[in-house]
Motif scaffolding. Structure first.
Motif, PDB file in Angstrom:
ATOM      1  N   ALA A 135       2.273  47.674 -31.737  1.00  0.00           N
ATOM      2  CA  ALA A 135       1.516  46.567 -31.596  1.00  0.00           C
ATOM      3  C   ALA A 135       0.528  46.317 -32.604  1.00  0.00           C
ATOM      4  CB  ALA A 135       1.105  46.178 -30.168  1.00  0.00           C
ATOM      5  N   VAL A 188      -2.221  42.743 -31.404  1.00  0.00           N
ATOM      6  CA  VAL A 188      -2.822  43.207 -29.977  1.00  0.00           C
ATOM      7  C   VAL A 188      -2.092  44.107 -29.344  1.00  0.00           C
ATOM      8  CG1 VAL A 188      -3.832  42.318 -27.884  1.00  0.00           C
ATOM      9  CG2 VAL A 188      -4.140  40.888 -30.158  1.00  0.00           C
ATOM     10  N   ASP A 232      -1.800  44.910 -26.275  1.00  0.00           N
ATOM     11  CA  ASP A 232      -1.075  44.470 -24.954  1.00  0.00           C
ATOM     12  C   ASP A 232       0.020  43.474 -25.487  1.00  0.00           C
ATOM     13  OD1 ASP A 232      -4.302  44.490 -23.287  1.00  0.00           O
ATOM     14  OD2 ASP A 232      -2.791  46.207 -23.757  1.00  0.00           O
ATOM     15  N   THR A 233       0.590  43.184 -26.704  1.00  0.00           N
ATOM     16  CA  THR A 233       1.413  42.104 -26.672  1.00  0.00           C
ATOM     17  C   THR A 233       2.636  43.022 -27.035  1.00  0.00           C
ATOM     18  OG1 THR A 233       1.100  42.068 -29.250  1.00  0.00           O
ATOM     19  CG2 THR A 233      -0.199  40.517 -27.683  1.00  0.00           C
ATOM     20  N   TRP A 234       2.951  44.102 -26.992  1.00  0.00           N
ATOM     21  CA  TRP A 234       3.988  44.692 -27.384  1.00  0.00           C
ATOM     22  C   TRP A 234       5.267  44.525 -26.706  1.00  0.00           C
ATOM     23  CZ3 TRP A 234       7.035  46.171 -30.826  1.00  0.00           C
ATOM     24  CH2 TRP A 234       8.512  46.946 -30.675  1.00  0.00           C
ATOM     25  N   GLU A 253       5.579  41.787 -24.640  1.00  0.00           N
ATOM     26  CA  GLU A 253       6.095  40.433 -24.712  1.00  0.00           C
ATOM     27  C   GLU A 253       6.785  40.069 -26.087  1.00  0.00           C
ATOM     28  OE1 GLU A 253       3.962  35.992 -24.598  1.00  0.00           O
ATOM     29  OE2 GLU A 253       2.676  37.653 -24.845  1.00  0.00           O
ATOM     30  N   ARG A 254       6.235  40.881 -27.130  1.00  0.00           N
ATOM     31  CA  ARG A 254       7.011  40.674 -28.309  1.00  0.00           C
ATOM     32  C   ARG A 254       8.364  41.094 -28.516  1.00  0.00           C
ATOM     33  NH1 ARG A 254       2.984  43.510 -32.046  1.00  0.00           N
ATOM     34  NH2 ARG A 254       4.602  43.322 -33.574  1.00  0.00           N
ATOM     35  N   ASP A 300       6.824  31.310 -32.896  1.00  0.00           N
ATOM     36  CA  ASP A 300       7.264  32.512 -32.033  1.00  0.00           C
ATOM     37  C   ASP A 300       7.700  33.897 -32.968  1.00  0.00           C
ATOM     38  OD1 ASP A 300       7.042  31.555 -29.688  1.00  0.00           O
ATOM     39  OD2 ASP A 300       9.041  31.108 -29.196  1.00  0.00           O
ATOM     40  N   PHE A 323       4.583  35.338 -34.223  1.00  0.00           N
ATOM     41  CA  PHE A 323       4.146  36.191 -33.275  1.00  0.00           C
ATOM     42  C   PHE A 323       4.719  37.475 -33.063  1.00  0.00           C
ATOM     43  CE2 PHE A 323       4.269  37.416 -28.499  1.00  0.00           C
ATOM     44  CZ  PHE A 323       2.940  37.896 -28.318  1.00  0.00           C
ATOM     45  N   PRO A 340      -2.344  37.063 -33.273  1.00  0.00           N
ATOM     46  CA  PRO A 340      -2.412  37.961 -31.844  1.00  0.00           C
ATOM     47  C   PRO A 340      -1.891  37.263 -30.798  1.00  0.00           C
ATOM     48  CG  PRO A 340      -4.447  36.622 -32.622  1.00  0.00           C
ATOM     49  CD  PRO A 340      -3.279  36.332 -33.915  1.00  0.00           C
ATOM     50  N   GLU A 341      -1.572  36.215 -30.707  1.00  0.00           N
ATOM     51  CA  GLU A 341      -0.915  35.481 -29.314  1.00  0.00           C
ATOM     52  C   GLU A 341       0.006  34.645 -29.698  1.00  0.00           C
ATOM     53  OE1 GLU A 341      -4.678  32.418 -28.370  1.00  0.00           O
ATOM     54  OE2 GLU A 341      -4.348  34.344 -27.196  1.00  0.00           O
ATOM     55  N   ARG A 342       0.905  34.340 -28.695  1.00  0.00           N
ATOM     56  CA  ARG A 342       1.826  33.473 -28.852  1.00  0.00           C
ATOM     57  C   ARG A 342       1.344  31.914 -28.843  1.00  0.00           C
ATOM     58  NH1 ARG A 342       7.297  32.790 -25.057  1.00  0.00           N
ATOM     59  NH2 ARG A 342       8.447  31.261 -26.415  1.00  0.00           N
TER      60      ARG A 342
END
Length: 251
Positions: free
Chosen positions: A106, A109, A111-113, A115-116, A140, A143, A149-151
């Motif tokens: 990631a 960020v 913590d987004t792995w 979700e990505r 998207d 992202f 860093p965020e969607r």
């Protein structure tokens, strides 16, 4: 965390020989395999973004990436010693498995792995079925690639990428998508068809079995179809082909 070689038909002793050769390269260089992989990830990320001057990999990352590639080559050479030349892989064959959470997973960020990774196949499917430009898909993709860093969502002010530019128009601006693709894959061939819409991106040196070096949006190189209908426009076609090439990073 361990190294794994993806070499078809290699025996366990051959694979072990290749891994030992790769580990020897890392040992001589004084870095770990994880550091090498992170350097390569930084280099590939810079490549994907089109080599922006203000986001170059550090000297350390560049060196680590070089060492990883040297280790990869050493692994293939050792594993395939005595094989016919045409059977020795010409593409990267080494990967890390059981990797702890790092920027390798990631970049934007940590913590987004998850979700990505979950979003990736959904975006590919939406590219396949969308009937035209879709700004949410553009957001998207940015992202997923770690450019923001965020969607983002359409009910917000249009976001900016980390370097201050607008997020690319992946689903509508063919010239923009093609420029990014050609900068990222300088020695590759890019073919775009308009009637019906399709795109093929490939390394001219790739063989029939080098699927990761031959990317297609709709009609694959063997004549089979990835989906029933062709993409809605050429920009979507090229974006879809390029996104298929990202699949190895999200498995």
């Amino acid at each position: 965390m361990e190294l794994r070689l993806n070499i078809e038909d290699a025996t366990p002793p051959e694979l072990a020989r290749g891994i030992a050769a790769a580990e020897a390269v890392f040992t001589r260089a004084g870095i770990t395999a994880l550091q090498g992989a992170e350097g390569l990830f930084a280099l590939e990320g810079w490549d994907i973004k089109g080599f922006p001057e203000d986001d170059k990999p550090t000297e350390y990352e560049d060196r680590a990436a070089t060492i990883w590639l040297e280790a990869d080559e050493a692994a293939a050479t050792a594993c395939c010693a005595g094989w016919p030349k045409e059977r020795v892989p010409r593409h990267q064959i080494m990967e890390l498995i059981n990797v702890p959470r790092t920027k390798l997973q990631a970049e934007a960020v940590p913590d987004t792995w998850a979700e990505r990774k979950q979003l990736y196949p959904d975006v590919v499917t939406r590219l396949e079925i969308t009937t035209g430009p879709d700004r949410q898909i553009d957001f998207d993709i940015a992202f997923i690639l770690g450019w923001v860093p965020e969607r983002q969502t359409l009910d917000r002010v249009e976001p900016l990428s980390e370097d201050g530019d607008r997020i690319p128009f992946f689903t509508s601006d063919l010239a923009q998508v093609e420029e990014m693709a050609r900068r990222a894959l300088k020695d590759w061939t890019i073919e775009i068809d308009r009637d019906p819409c399709d795109a093929h991106v490939f390394d001219p040196a790739a063989g029939d079995g080098d699927d990761e070096l031959r990317l297609a949006a709709w009609r694959d190189f063997d004549g089979s179809l990835h989906m029933e209908k062709p993409p809605a426009n050429p920009a979507i076609a090229l974006t879809l082909a390029m996104m298929r090439g990202q699949s190895m990073h999200f498995d």
